[in-house]
Design a protein around this motif. Structure first.
Motif, mmCIF file in Angstrom:
data_model
loop_
_atom_site.group_PDB
_atom_site.id
_atom_site.type_symbol
_atom_site.label_atom_id
_atom_site.label_comp_id
_atom_site.label_asym_id
_atom_site.label_seq_id
_atom_site.Cartn_x
_atom_site.Cartn_y
_atom_site.Cartn_z
ATOM 1 N N UNK A 15 -91.380 35.970 69.841
ATOM 2 C CA UNK A 15 -89.992 35.923 69.369
ATOM 3 C C UNK A 15 -89.857 36.711 68.062
ATOM 4 N N UNK A 16 -88.706 37.319 67.875
ATOM 5 C CA UNK A 16 -88.463 38.099 66.661
ATOM 6 C C UNK A 16 -88.518 37.197 65.432
ATOM 7 N N UNK B 249 -84.637 40.453 69.182
ATOM 8 C CA UNK B 249 -84.831 39.289 70.043
ATOM 9 C C UNK B 249 -86.319 38.949 70.174
ATOM 10 N N UNK B 250 -87.123 39.955 70.499
ATOM 11 C CA UNK B 250 -88.565 39.755 70.634
ATOM 12 C C UNK B 250 -89.270 41.063 70.330
ATOM 13 N N UNK B 251 -90.601 40.982 70.157
ATOM 14 C CA UNK B 251 -91.336 42.199 69.804
ATOM 15 C C UNK B 251 -92.796 42.103 70.211
ATOM 16 N N UNK B 252 -93.425 43.274 70.267
ATOM 17 C CA UNK B 252 -94.867 43.431 70.440
ATOM 18 C C UNK B 252 -95.327 44.410 69.369
ATOM 19 N N UNK B 253 -96.604 44.378 69.054
ATOM 20 C CA UNK B 253 -97.151 45.374 68.129
ATOM 21 C C UNK B 253 -98.355 46.047 68.763
ATOM 22 N N UNK C 175 -98.847 50.980 62.543
ATOM 23 C CA UNK C 175 -98.469 49.998 63.565
ATOM 24 C C UNK C 175 -97.244 50.463 64.317
ATOM 25 N N UNK C 176 -97.312 50.403 65.640
ATOM 26 C CA UNK C 176 -96.133 50.609 66.480
ATOM 27 C C UNK C 176 -95.519 49.243 66.761
ATOM 28 N N UNK C 177 -94.227 49.133 66.537
ATOM 29 C CA UNK C 177 -93.497 47.924 66.894
ATOM 30 C C UNK C 177 -92.623 48.258 68.088
ATOM 31 N N UNK C 178 -92.706 47.446 69.137
ATOM 32 C CA UNK C 178 -91.827 47.571 70.288
ATOM 33 C C UNK C 178 -90.890 46.383 70.186
ATOM 34 N N UNK C 179 -89.614 46.653 69.981
ATOM 35 C CA UNK C 179 -88.669 45.572 69.668
ATOM 36 C C UNK C 179 -87.477 45.603 70.617
ATOM 37 N N UNK C 180 -87.189 44.453 71.215
ATOM 38 C CA UNK C 180 -85.999 44.312 72.057
ATOM 39 C C UNK C 180 -84.851 43.907 71.141
ATOM 40 N N UNK C 181 -83.766 44.686 71.192
ATOM 41 C CA UNK C 181 -82.627 44.456 70.299
ATOM 42 C C UNK C 181 -81.367 44.211 71.115
ATOM 43 N N UNK C 182 -80.666 43.128 70.783
ATOM 44 C CA UNK C 182 -79.367 42.840 71.410
ATOM 45 C C UNK C 182 -78.318 43.675 70.688
ATOM 46 N N UNK C 183 -77.573 44.499 71.430
ATOM 47 C CA UNK C 183 -76.576 45.387 70.800
ATOM 48 C C UNK C 183 -75.144 45.039 71.228
ATOM 49 N N UNK C 184 -74.943 43.837 71.745
ATOM 50 C CA UNK C 184 -73.592 43.401 72.103
ATOM 51 C C UNK C 184 -73.436 43.197 73.596
ATOM 52 N N UNK C 185 -72.529 42.294 73.963
ATOM 53 C CA UNK C 185 -72.280 41.929 75.356
ATOM 54 C C UNK C 185 -73.606 41.590 76.036
ATOM 55 N N UNK C 186 -73.853 42.172 77.218
ATOM 56 C CA UNK C 186 -75.126 41.927 77.901
ATOM 57 C C UNK C 186 -76.054 43.121 77.745
ATOM 58 N N UNK C 187 -75.851 43.891 76.694
ATOM 59 C CA UNK C 187 -76.594 45.132 76.516
ATOM 60 C C UNK C 187 -77.731 44.967 75.511
#
Length: 92
Positions: free
Chosen positions: A5-6, A35-39, A45-57
Motif C-alpha cells: 500500500x502507498x 494507491x500502491x507501489x513496488x520498488x 531505486x525505481x518506484x512503480x506506483x499506481x496512481x488514482x487520477x480521478x473517476x475510475x482512471x
C-alpha cells in the motif's frame, strides 16, 4: 519488491513528478493519489506506483530516484495510462 500500500513517502514522490507527467500528457490532474507501489533497487531505486487520477482512471508511473550522493531530482522515467484499479502493477 512485493506490491505494498502507498505510504506518505510514496505520495510525496508522485507529487514531485506530477508536473512532469502533466507536461507529457498535456493536461492537469485534479486527483493524483498514490494507491500502491513496488520498488526495484538498481543504481538508485525505481518506484512503480499506481496512481488514482480521478473517476475510475488510474496510471502506473515509473519514477527513478538516484543514489543520495548524486543529489539529483526524482525523474519520471515512463508511465502507462488507461489503467484500472485492478490492473497489476508490473515492471515496465
Amino acid at each position: 519488491s512485493a506490491t505494498r500500500p502507498a505510504t506518505e513517502e510514496t505520495q510525496q514522490i508522485v507529487q514531485e513528478v506530477k508536473s512532469q507527467l502533466e507536461e507529457k500528457e498535456g493536461k492537469t490532474f485534479d486527483v493524483f493519489t498514490a494507491v500502491e507501489f513496488k520498488t526495484q533497487v538498481v543504481a538508485g531505486t525505481n518506484y512503480f506506483i499506481k496512481v488514482h487520477v480521478g473517476n475510475d482512471e488510474f496510471m502506473h508511473l515509473r519514477v527513478f530516484r538516484s543514489l543520495p550522493h548524486e543529489n539529483k531530482p526524482l525523474s519520471l522515467h515512463s508511465y502507462q495510462a488507461s489503467k484500472t484499479k485492478h490492473d497489476e502493477l508490473a515492471y515496465f
